[in-house]
Design an enzyme around this catalytic site. Sequence first.
Site, PDB file in Angstrom:
ATOM      1  N   ASP A  46       0.823  -1.205   0.000  1.00 43.14           N
ATOM      2  CA  ASP A  46       0.000   0.000   0.000  1.00 43.14           C
ATOM      3  C   ASP A  46       0.861   1.259   0.000  1.00 43.14           C
ATOM      4  OD1 ASP A  46       0.998   0.063   2.574  1.00 43.14           O
ATOM      5  OD2 ASP A  46      -0.934   0.088   3.561  1.00 43.14           O
ATOM      6  N   ASP A  48       1.195   4.712   1.950  1.00 44.02           N
ATOM      7  CA  ASP A  48       0.792   5.393   3.177  1.00 44.02           C
ATOM      8  C   ASP A  48       0.906   6.893   2.980  1.00 44.02           C
ATOM      9  OD1 ASP A  48       0.441   3.023   4.878  1.00 44.02           O
ATOM     10  OD2 ASP A  48       2.596   2.772   4.600  1.00 44.02           O
TER      11      ASP A  48
END
Length: 114
Positions: A46, A48
């Site tokens: 992912d 952030d």
Amino acid sequence: MTSFAQLDIKSEELAIVKTILQQLVPDYTVWAFGSRVKGKAKKYSDLDLAIISEEPLDFLARDRLKEAFSESDLPWRVDLLDWATTSEDFREIIRKVYVVIQEKEKTVEKPTAL
């Protein structure tokens, strides 16, 4: 702070991220942190993002951001962190290595007539 060269996402992905941020939260500075900045990202790690502000991000803005990122063509998830509600200990960790994705828009005031 690091440079965009050390942000592990493609330029077209960065363009999508920046467009969403500019459309929905132009008045906030946004930093990327975590594995995609530290050079430890895997293909689908992912991204952030820390939304930098002294006041918490309102729920509507946060929900719109989440929805825009989930409906985008990004091949990975975007996790949002609200700086105002983050502990000072975690802020210190983020401050060690981050990339500025967006600077808060500066509003220019018109001079008043004398």
